[in-house]
Scaffold this motif. Structure first.
Motif, PDB file in Angstrom:
ATOM      1  N   TYR A 189       0.636  -1.309  -0.526  1.00 34.99           N
ATOM      2  CA  TYR A 189      -0.330  -0.241   0.425  1.00 34.99           C
ATOM      3  C   TYR A 189       1.013   1.061  -0.388  1.00 34.99           C
ATOM      4  CZ  TYR A 189      -2.407   3.964   1.592  1.00 34.99           C
ATOM      5  OH  TYR A 189      -3.264   5.128   1.862  1.00 34.99           O
ATOM      6  N   ARG A 190       1.168   1.508   0.756  1.00 38.97           N
ATOM      7  CA  ARG A 190       2.717   3.168   0.687  1.00 38.97           C
ATOM      8  C   ARG A 190       3.503   3.092  -0.391  1.00 38.97           C
ATOM      9  NH1 ARG A 190       1.992   5.792   4.773  1.00 38.97           N
ATOM     10  NH2 ARG A 190       2.084   4.306   6.701  1.00 38.97           N
ATOM     11  N   VAL A 191       3.085   1.820  -1.294  1.00 38.23           N
ATOM     12  CA  VAL A 191       4.605   2.194  -2.597  1.00 38.23           C
ATOM     13  C   VAL A 191       3.857   2.630  -3.523  1.00 38.23           C
ATOM     14  CG1 VAL A 191       6.159   0.766  -4.010  1.00 38.23           C
ATOM     15  CG2 VAL A 191       6.569   0.071  -1.276  1.00 38.23           C
ATOM     16  N   VAL A 192       3.029   1.821  -2.938  1.00 42.35           N
ATOM     17  CA  VAL A 192       1.492   2.858  -4.700  1.00 42.35           C
ATOM     18  C   VAL A 192       0.820   3.960  -3.989  1.00 42.35           C
ATOM     19  CG1 VAL A 192      -1.084   2.208  -4.996  1.00 42.35           C
ATOM     20  CG2 VAL A 192       1.041  -0.130  -4.705  1.00 42.35           C
ATOM     21  N   LYS A 193       1.344   3.875  -3.226  1.00 41.66           N
ATOM     22  CA  LYS A 193       0.405   5.190  -3.075  1.00 41.66           C
ATOM     23  C   LYS A 193       1.405   6.236  -2.991  1.00 41.66           C
ATOM     24  CE  LYS A 193       1.203   7.392   1.703  1.00 41.66           C
ATOM     25  NZ  LYS A 193       1.135   7.759   3.022  1.00 41.66           N
ATOM     26  N   LYS A 204      -0.146   2.486 -14.791  1.00 45.22           N
ATOM     27  CA  LYS A 204       1.152   2.817 -15.278  1.00 45.22           C
ATOM     28  C   LYS A 204       1.607   2.538 -13.315  1.00 45.22           C
ATOM     29  CE  LYS A 204       5.284   2.613 -17.257  1.00 45.22           C
ATOM     30  NZ  LYS A 204       6.179   1.974 -16.245  1.00 45.22           N
ATOM     31  N   ALA A 205       0.899   3.631 -12.902  1.00 40.78           N
ATOM     32  CA  ALA A 205       1.910   3.590 -11.533  1.00 40.78           C
ATOM     33  C   ALA A 205       1.543   2.541 -10.639  1.00 40.78           C
ATOM     34  CB  ALA A 205       1.170   5.291 -10.700  1.00 40.78           C
ATOM     35  N   ILE A 206       0.137   1.994 -10.894  1.00 42.89           N
ATOM     36  CA  ILE A 206       0.127   0.772  -9.566  1.00 42.89           C
ATOM     37  C   ILE A 206       0.605  -0.259  -9.872  1.00 42.89           C
ATOM     38  CG2 ILE A 206      -2.476  -0.462  -9.150  1.00 42.89           C
ATOM     39  CD1 ILE A 206      -3.740   1.988  -9.549  1.00 42.89           C
ATOM     40  N   LEU A 207       0.490  -0.280 -11.348  1.00 40.02           N
ATOM     41  CA  LEU A 207       1.317  -1.516 -12.067  1.00 40.02           C
ATOM     42  C   LEU A 207       2.426  -2.438 -11.453  1.00 40.02           C
ATOM     43  CD1 LEU A 207      -0.203  -2.085 -15.269  1.00 40.02           C
ATOM     44  CD2 LEU A 207      -1.601  -3.608 -13.377  1.00 40.02           C
ATOM     45  N   ASP A 208       3.028  -0.873 -11.644  1.00 42.22           N
ATOM     46  CA  ASP A 208       4.443  -1.458 -10.989  1.00 42.22           C
ATOM     47  C   ASP A 208       5.335  -1.283  -9.839  1.00 42.22           C
ATOM     48  OD1 ASP A 208       5.277  -0.944 -13.749  1.00 42.22           O
ATOM     49  OD2 ASP A 208       5.319   1.252 -14.001  1.00 42.22           O
ATOM     50  N   ASP A 267      -9.648  11.322 -18.534  1.00 42.11           N
ATOM     51  CA  ASP A 267      -9.351  10.431 -19.460  1.00 42.11           C
ATOM     52  C   ASP A 267      -7.599  10.644 -19.272  1.00 42.11           C
ATOM     53  OD1 ASP A 267     -11.975   9.310 -19.883  1.00 42.11           O
ATOM     54  OD2 ASP A 267     -12.214  10.132 -21.029  1.00 42.11           O
ATOM     55  N   ASP A 268      -7.366  11.507 -19.421  1.00 43.83           N
ATOM     56  CA  ASP A 268      -5.658  11.485 -19.108  1.00 43.83           C
ATOM     57  C   ASP A 268      -4.789  11.722 -18.532  1.00 43.83           C
ATOM     58  OD1 ASP A 268      -6.817  13.467 -18.036  1.00 43.83           O
ATOM     59  OD2 ASP A 268      -5.682  15.106 -18.781  1.00 43.83           O
ATOM     60  N   PHE A 269      -5.154  10.439 -17.162  1.00 41.39           N
ATOM     61  CA  PHE A 269      -4.885   9.969 -15.927  1.00 41.39           C
ATOM     62  C   PHE A 269      -5.039   8.847 -16.098  1.00 41.39           C
ATOM     63  CE2 PHE A 269      -2.724  12.966 -13.346  1.00 41.39           C
ATOM     64  CZ  PHE A 269      -2.742  13.768 -13.669  1.00 41.39           C
ATOM     65  N   HIS A 327       0.701   9.305  -5.729  1.00 47.75           N
ATOM     66  CA  HIS A 327       0.638  10.725  -5.505  1.00 47.75           C
ATOM     67  C   HIS A 327       2.474  11.380  -6.759  1.00 47.75           C
ATOM     68  CE1 HIS A 327      -1.126  10.895  -2.153  1.00 47.75           C
ATOM     69  NE2 HIS A 327      -0.675  10.440  -1.317  1.00 47.75           N
ATOM     70  N   ALA A 328       3.223  10.518  -6.737  1.00 45.84           N
ATOM     71  CA  ALA A 328       4.310  10.944  -7.786  1.00 45.84           C
ATOM     72  C   ALA A 328       3.928  11.580  -9.134  1.00 45.84           C
ATOM     73  CB  ALA A 328       5.507   9.200  -7.886  1.00 45.84           C
ATOM     74  N   VAL A 329       2.806  10.769  -9.119  1.00 45.15           N
ATOM     75  CA  VAL A 329       1.978  10.605 -11.285  1.00 45.15           C
ATOM     76  C   VAL A 329       0.830  12.050 -10.741  1.00 45.15           C
ATOM     77  CG1 VAL A 329       3.135   8.617 -12.100  1.00 45.15           C
ATOM     78  CG2 VAL A 329       0.312   9.028 -11.165  1.00 45.15           C
ATOM     79  N   GLY A 330       0.870  12.603  -9.934  1.00 46.34           N
ATOM     80  CA  GLY A 330      -0.280  13.636  -9.949  1.00 46.34           C
ATOM     81  C   GLY A 330      -1.657  13.237  -9.010  1.00 46.34           C
ATOM     82  N   VAL A 331      -1.586  11.792  -8.680  1.00 49.97           N
ATOM     83  CA  VAL A 331      -3.010  11.461  -8.001  1.00 49.97           C
ATOM     84  C   VAL A 331      -3.145  11.688  -6.832  1.00 49.97           C
ATOM     85  CG1 VAL A 331      -4.834   9.015  -7.748  1.00 49.97           C
ATOM     86  CG2 VAL A 331      -3.491   9.606  -9.851  1.00 49.97           C
TER      87      VAL A 331
END
Length: 112
Positions: A13-17, A74-78, A66-68, A21-25
């Motif tokens: 969870y912490r890594v995904v969070k 990708k952020a979640i999968l990685d 849609d643009d996010f 945040h790094a991609v702007g979500v």
């Protein structure tokens, strides 16, 4: 708009969070959930057998414009992947409308 729902390992969870945040979500909801998976065997730890049929996971619910969608997925999968069975699932669905309760405004700008 898209709704992205992810069921991930609690340990990730912490890594995904941080990846989100790094991609702007910066806004999403999450719950601790228990589910059943495909893994049928138990694990033995210090001589005690533990059932793995009930799996503790974290459920994330994220709505993005849609643009996010692509960068969020990708952020979640990685970030969530260990390469092992039980990494979880990710679902994407269409959101037809969004309203900001405080002002009554609607549309994609309500997500900013």
């Amino acid at each position: 708009m898209k709704k992205i729902e992810a069921i991930i390992r609690k340990s990730k969870y912490r890594v995904v969070k941080d990846a989100l945040h790094a991609v702007g979500v910066n806004f999403f909801s999450y719950w601790d959930v228990t589910g059943l998976g495909n893994e049928k065997e138990g694990h033995v730890y210090r001589g005690i057998s533990y059932s793995t049929s009930d799996i503790q996971r974290r459920y994330l619910s994220i709505v993005v414009n849609d643009d996010f969608e692509e960068v969020t997925v990708k952020a979640i999968l990685d970030a969530a992947s260990t390469g092992e069975v039980g990494d979880g699932k990710l679902f994407v669905s269409e959101i037809t409308e969004c309203y900001r309760i405080r002002t009554g405004e609607k549309g994609g700008d309500t997500l900013r």
